[in-house]
Scaffold this motif. Structure first.
Motif, PDB file in Angstrom:
ATOM      1  N   GLY A 197      38.678  54.111  31.508  1.00 45.83           N
ATOM      2  CA  GLY A 197      38.907  54.700  32.822  1.00 45.83           C
ATOM      3  C   GLY A 197      39.759  53.796  33.694  1.00 45.83           C
ATOM      4  N   LEU A 198      39.473  52.496  33.625  1.00 45.59           N
ATOM      5  CA  LEU A 198      40.233  51.520  34.413  1.00 45.59           C
ATOM      6  C   LEU A 198      41.687  51.465  33.939  1.00 45.59           C
ATOM      7  N   GLU A 199      41.880  51.523  32.618  1.00 45.55           N
ATOM      8  CA  GLU A 199      43.246  51.481  32.080  1.00 45.55           C
ATOM      9  C   GLU A 199      44.065  52.664  32.578  1.00 45.55           C
ATOM     10  N   LYS A 200      43.432  53.847  32.601  1.00 48.02           N
ATOM     11  CA  LYS A 200      44.126  55.041  33.100  1.00 48.02           C
ATOM     12  C   LYS A 200      44.522  54.852  34.559  1.00 48.02           C
ATOM     13  N   ALA A 201      43.560  54.367  35.354  1.00 45.08           N
ATOM     14  CA  ALA A 201      43.816  54.208  36.787  1.00 45.08           C
ATOM     15  C   ALA A 201      44.864  53.132  37.053  1.00 45.08           C
ATOM     16  N   CYS A 202      44.935  52.131  36.187  1.00 42.05           N
ATOM     17  CA  CYS A 202      45.841  50.999  36.413  1.00 42.05           C
ATOM     18  C   CYS A 202      47.156  51.135  35.659  1.00 42.05           C
ATOM     19  N   TYR A 203      47.404  52.317  35.093  1.00 41.14           N
ATOM     20  CA  TYR A 203      48.632  52.530  34.333  1.00 41.14           C
ATOM     21  C   TYR A 203      49.863  52.177  35.178  1.00 41.14           C
ATOM     22  N   LYS A 204      50.687  51.280  34.649  1.00 42.18           N
ATOM     23  CA  LYS A 204      51.903  50.805  35.324  1.00 42.18           C
ATOM     24  C   LYS A 204      51.637  50.088  36.650  1.00 42.18           C
ATOM     25  N   ARG A 205      50.402  49.664  36.886  1.00 41.38           N
ATOM     26  CA  ARG A 205      50.087  48.858  38.070  1.00 41.38           C
ATOM     27  C   ARG A 205      50.013  47.389  37.652  1.00 41.38           C
ATOM     28  N   PRO A 206      50.266  46.471  38.597  1.00 44.11           N
ATOM     29  CA  PRO A 206      50.247  45.045  38.236  1.00 44.11           C
ATOM     30  C   PRO A 206      48.829  44.487  38.102  1.00 44.11           C
ATOM     31  N   VAL A 207      48.078  45.064  37.185  1.00 44.01           N
ATOM     32  CA  VAL A 207      46.707  44.610  36.944  1.00 44.01           C
ATOM     33  C   VAL A 207      46.621  44.197  35.475  1.00 44.01           C
ATOM     34  N   SER A 208      46.247  42.955  35.223  1.00 44.58           N
ATOM     35  CA  SER A 208      46.227  42.454  33.850  1.00 44.58           C
ATOM     36  C   SER A 208      44.989  42.924  33.093  1.00 44.58           C
ATOM     37  N   ALA A 209      45.079  42.852  31.766  1.00 44.48           N
ATOM     38  CA  ALA A 209      43.936  43.220  30.921  1.00 44.48           C
ATOM     39  C   ALA A 209      42.727  42.350  31.265  1.00 44.48           C
ATOM     40  N   GLU A 210      42.998  41.072  31.585  1.00 44.69           N
ATOM     41  CA  GLU A 210      41.910  40.177  31.946  1.00 44.69           C
ATOM     42  C   GLU A 210      41.234  40.627  33.249  1.00 44.69           C
ATOM     43  N   GLN A 211      42.047  41.068  34.194  1.00 43.55           N
ATOM     44  CA  GLN A 211      41.473  41.561  35.458  1.00 43.55           C
ATOM     45  C   GLN A 211      40.599  42.789  35.227  1.00 43.55           C
ATOM     46  N   LEU A 212      41.043  43.659  34.311  1.00 42.74           N
ATOM     47  CA  LEU A 212      40.231  44.841  33.998  1.00 42.74           C
ATOM     48  C   LEU A 212      38.857  44.422  33.481  1.00 42.74           C
ATOM     49  N   GLN A 213      38.852  43.397  32.607  1.00 47.69           N
ATOM     50  CA  GLN A 213      37.581  42.909  32.065  1.00 47.69           C
ATOM     51  C   GLN A 213      36.712  42.326  33.181  1.00 47.69           C
ATOM     52  N   GLN A 214      37.349  41.615  34.115  1.00 48.91           N
ATOM     53  CA  GLN A 214      36.596  41.023  35.227  1.00 48.91           C
ATOM     54  C   GLN A 214      35.982  42.097  36.124  1.00 48.91           C
ATOM     55  N   ILE A 215      36.759  43.168  36.363  1.00 50.27           N
ATOM     56  CA  ILE A 215      36.247  44.274  37.175  1.00 50.27           C
ATOM     57  C   ILE A 215      35.023  44.871  36.497  1.00 50.27           C
ATOM     58  N   ALA A 216      35.132  45.088  35.177  1.00 57.26           N
ATOM     59  CA  ALA A 216      34.005  45.645  34.417  1.00 57.26           C
ATOM     60  C   ALA A 216      32.806  44.692  34.451  1.00 57.26           C
ATOM     61  N   ASP A 217      33.067  43.384  34.315  1.00 51.75           N
ATOM     62  CA  ASP A 217      31.983  42.383  34.366  1.00 51.75           C
ATOM     63  C   ASP A 217      31.212  42.484  35.679  1.00 51.75           C
ATOM     64  N   LYS A 218      31.975  42.501  36.787  1.00 54.53           N
ATOM     65  CA  LYS A 218      31.324  42.502  38.100  1.00 54.53           C
ATOM     66  C   LYS A 218      30.570  43.797  38.346  1.00 54.53           C
ATOM     67  N   ALA A 219      31.173  44.921  37.917  1.00 57.05           N
ATOM     68  CA  ALA A 219      30.485  46.203  38.078  1.00 57.05           C
ATOM     69  C   ALA A 219      29.202  46.201  37.251  1.00 57.05           C
ATOM     70  N   GLU A 220      29.284  45.665  36.032  1.00 61.41           N
ATOM     71  CA  GLU A 220      28.100  45.625  35.156  1.00 61.41           C
ATOM     72  C   GLU A 220      27.000  44.756  35.753  1.00 61.41           C
ATOM     73  N   GLU A 221      27.382  43.661  36.409  1.00 64.74           N
ATOM     74  CA  GLU A 221      26.367  42.815  37.048  1.00 64.74           C
ATOM     75  C   GLU A 221      25.524  43.641  38.005  1.00 64.74           C
ATOM     76  N   THR A 222      26.211  44.441  38.842  1.00 58.92           N
ATOM     77  CA  THR A 222      25.500  45.295  39.804  1.00 58.92           C
ATOM     78  C   THR A 222      24.664  46.341  39.081  1.00 58.92           C
ATOM     79  N   ILE A 223      25.248  46.965  38.062  1.00 57.82           N
ATOM     80  CA  ILE A 223      24.568  48.053  37.357  1.00 57.82           C
ATOM     81  C   ILE A 223      23.312  47.540  36.648  1.00 57.82           C
ATOM     82  N   PHE A 224      23.461  46.450  35.890  1.00 55.24           N
ATOM     83  CA  PHE A 224      22.319  45.952  35.113  1.00 55.24           C
ATOM     84  C   PHE A 224      21.260  45.299  35.992  1.00 55.24           C
ATOM     85  N   ARG A 225      21.678  44.812  37.172  1.00 54.36           N
ATOM     86  CA  ARG A 225      20.697  44.230  38.085  1.00 54.36           C
ATOM     87  C   ARG A 225      19.858  45.328  38.731  1.00 54.36           C
ATOM     88  N   SER A 226      20.480  46.499  38.936  1.00 56.35           N
ATOM     89  CA  SER A 226      19.802  47.561  39.677  1.00 56.35           C
ATOM     90  C   SER A 226      18.998  48.499  38.783  1.00 56.35           C
TER      91      SER A 226
END
Ligand SMILES: [Zn+2]
Length: 163
Positions: free
Chosen positions: A70-99
């Motif tokens: 989903g993130l890849e689709k949203a970031c298509y041709k945007r200056p967002v690196s693959a590593e940043q996508l992983q970081q976004i997922a990491d941070k979102a998962e922290e919230t999800i798994f904590r809650s």
């Protein structure tokens, strides 16, 4: 833990460290009999998986790949690196798994991802929101977009020193 070299079951832990965001613990051990060293990995039992409750109330196992897609689709041709996508997922998962530990709504996942994406790229955020959030009508999306555009710094300022 049985030594892989001499098969004796006497060892001491020399070092422990967690990786993969705390999901895996790696332990360096030394056999007290033959003195050789070996490594063990501890992982959370996958049977205790988080389930996602979709809008039609069906349940599917949580899948990080789907978030990344989903993130890849949203970031298509945007200056967002693959590593940043992983970081976004990491941070979102922290919230999800904590809650939540058993099940979580797909909309909560969407909101958590959006909150992180918003900090990284406004355009990708709006794209993601328009696909995954339930906008009651087009007016709501336009409001959201115009609010974002007001908040975004003027592009001329950002490119001033680049030429
Ligand atoms: Zn040994």
């Amino acid at each position: 833990m049985k030594c892989p070299f001499c098969k004796e079951d006497q060892d001491r832990v020399i070092d422990s460290r967690s990786s993969d965001n705390g999901r895996v613990i790696r332990r360096r051990r030394q056999c007290l009999v033959c003195k050789r060293r070996f490594t063990t990995y501890e992982k959370v039992n996958e049977d205790f998986r988080l389930f996602v409750v979709k809008k039609d109330n069906s349940r599917v196992p949580y899948d990080r790949e789907k978030v990344i897609n989903g993130l890849e689709k949203a970031c298509y041709k945007r200056p967002v690196s693959a590593e940043q996508l992983q970081q976004i997922a990491d941070k979102a998962e922290e919230t999800i798994f904590r809650s939540f530990d058993k099940e979580v709504s797909s909309s909560f996942i969407g909101e958590s991802v959006m909150k992180q994406l918003r900090r990284v790229d406004k355009v990708a955020y709006i794209r993601f929101a328009s696909i995954y959030r339930d906008f009651r009508d087009a007016g709501e999306l336009i409001q959201e977009v115009s609010r974002e555009i007001k908040e975004t710094e003027p592009i001329t300022q950002l490119t001033l020193f680049e030429e």
